[in-house]
Write an enzyme that holds these catalytic residues in place. Structure first.
Site, short mmCIF file in Angstrom:
data_model
loop_
_atom_site.label_atom_id
_atom_site.label_comp_id
_atom_site.label_asym_id
_atom_site.label_seq_id
_atom_site.Cartn_x
_atom_site.Cartn_y
_atom_site.Cartn_z
N GLY A 1 34.31 35.00 43.24
CA GLY A 1 33.99 35.00 44.67
C GLY A 1 32.57 34.54 44.93
N GLY B 1 39.57 36.77 41.91
CA GLY B 1 40.73 37.31 41.21
C GLY B 1 40.65 38.79 40.88
N ASN C 1 33.05 44.64 52.60
CA ASN C 1 33.26 45.34 51.34
C ASN C 1 32.74 46.77 51.35
OD1 ASN C 1 30.97 43.42 51.52
ND2 ASN C 1 30.24 44.52 49.73
N CYS D 1 27.42 46.05 44.28
CA CYS D 1 26.16 45.32 44.15
C CYS D 1 24.99 46.18 44.55
CB CYS D 1 26.17 44.08 45.04
SG CYS D 1 27.64 43.15 44.82
N1 PLP Z 1 32.30 38.79 48.58
C1 PLP Z 1 32.70 40.06 48.76
C2 PLP Z 1 33.01 40.54 50.15
C3 PLP Z 1 32.82 40.94 47.68
O1 PLP Z 1 33.20 42.20 47.87
C4 PLP Z 1 32.51 40.45 46.38
C5 PLP Z 1 32.58 41.33 45.20
O2 PLP Z 1 32.28 42.50 45.28
C6 PLP Z 1 32.12 39.10 46.24
C7 PLP Z 1 32.02 38.31 47.35
C8 PLP Z 1 31.80 38.52 44.89
O3 PLP Z 1 32.95 38.25 44.15
P1 PLP Z 1 32.88 38.13 42.55
O4 PLP Z 1 32.67 39.54 42.04
O5 PLP Z 1 34.19 37.56 42.15
O6 PLP Z 1 31.75 37.23 42.23
#
Ligand code: PLP
Length: 386
Positions: A69, A202, A153, A327
């Protein structure tokens, strides 16, 4: 143990692992190789692309497989903004919402820091939603791109994406949405949503970490971020992660298939859980939108505690959850998302997020709500003694 942190990540589904295995063993070829092994890998990649496109309501050629993502968001935000400004130097502004994931927010900040863009941040209301009026107020003739997430998120609020995208479309401004949390729960049909770009990941869906995809509509200009052998039609070089792409497409297809508890059933379980937590915890506050929220996310603030202490108490009681996004976890700073909703820094420090997958049961959530009542009670009484 009751796992209520599915918004952070999910275990790999058996069907996904089984779909990947042939590509990691017998059919391990490089899809660019001109021999039978390469052709088998290329066919598997093409099949994964078609299945992903089907789930996202777009054409196979509009899917770019990425490392997740974060990369999909970076490619959309930087790639579209830079390509548009290269074509027209007046296009030097990007719009993001106040509640974006760092993958979008920091991409926009990078454009400002290194490439001289101006970032316009559109505020959210107390539920975390961007209104059409608020977005209209920040759009300018110089706006190169708008990026507003589908579902948040941390608090699970779902944005009125079709309406926001429609406004941008009417003004000829490309619209990207980060659908990483929405995927698997909300319909992703790009055409119906009217978006120009959409990111997914994924590992939120039962595929392994480190794979994702970006939909980019037909003729949208896109500057690649990764240069090399010209894979993914020159938009993302590097030997393709064939097994990862197969995993992603399998997980997406399974998420849309019957046999899984429908989103409405999960939303009903979520609402019972929210009611039980609020009844059990005096002063507990539900954060995010009361109804326009992901079926899978219930997020609260528990004044008089710290989110981290509640988390530890819950883990002792067999419930795994999060004090915010993965994060932000480990950081003492209050969540910028909660601050953007108008929550005070003191209350924002008390945030706890519960997020579940489609296998969750009513009994597990009943047990979890009881654990929340006990955990918050114990953290509060400790705090009073100090
Ligand atoms: N965007 C959102 C809203 C997310 O919740 C996350 C992951 O927590 C990401 C982007 C990043 O995705 P990835 O963990 O596959 O890099």
């Amino acid at each position: 143990m009751i796992f209520l942190d599915a918004a952070a990540t999910t275990p790999v589904r058996r069907e996904v692992l089984e779909a990947m295995w042939p590509l990691l063993s017998g059919d391990f070829g490089n899809p660019s190789s001109h021999h039978s092994l390469g052709e088998a890998a290329a066919a598997a990649l093409a099949g994964a692309r078609t299945a992903t496109a089907k789930a996202m309501g777009c054409r196979a050629g509009e899917i770019i497989f990425t490392s997740g993502g974060t990369e999909a968001d970076n490619l959309a935000v930087k790639g579209i903004a830079l390509a548009r400004r290269a074509a027209d130097p007046r296009l030097d502004r990007v719009v993001i919402s106040a509640v974006e994931h760092p993958a979008v927010e920091d991409s926009a900040r990078y454009l400002a820091r290194i490439h001289g863009f101006v970032v316009d941040v559109v505020p959210v209301d107390a539920f975390g939603q961007v209104t059409v009026e608020a977005l209209a107020a920040v759009l300018r003739p110089e706006t190169a791109l708008v990026s507003i997430m589908f579902a948040n998120n941390e608090v699970g609020t779902v944005q009125p994406i079709a309406r926001l995208a429609g406004l941008c479309r009417a003004q000829g401004i490309p619209f990207h949405t980060d659908a990483v949390q929405a995927a698997g729960w909300l319909p992703l049909e790009a055409a119906a949503l009217g978006v120009d770009a959409l990111s997914i990941s994924g590992h939120k869906l039962g595929a392994p970490k480190g794979n994702g995809a970006l939909f980019v509509r037909g003729r949208t200009r896109l500057e690649p971020l990764i240069h090399g052998g010209g894979q993914e039609r020159g938009r993302r070089s590097g030997t393709e992660n064939v097994a990862g792409a197969v995993a992603l497409s399998t997980a997406l297809t399974l998420a849309g298939a019957s046999g899984r508890q429908p989103a409405a059933a999960i939303a009903a379980l979520r609402d019972t859980f929210i009611a039980a937590v609020l009844a059990g915890v005096p002063g507990g506050i539900l954060t995010g939108h009361p109804t326009e929220r992901l079926p899978s996310v219930a997020s609260f603030c528990f004044p008089g505690t710290s989110g981290e202490s509640v988390l530890l108490e819950l883990e002792r009681r067999g419930v795994i959850c999060s004090s915010g996004s993965a994060c932000a976890a480990g950081s003492d700073a209050p969540s910028p998302v909660l601050l953007a909703l108008g929550i005070s820094p003191e209350v924002a420090q008390t945030a706890v997020r519960f997020s579940f997958d489609a296998a969750i049961t009513a009994a597990e959530l009943r047990e979890a709500a009881e654990a929340v009542r006990a955990a918050v009670g114990s953290v509060r009484s400790l705090a009073q003694r100090e």
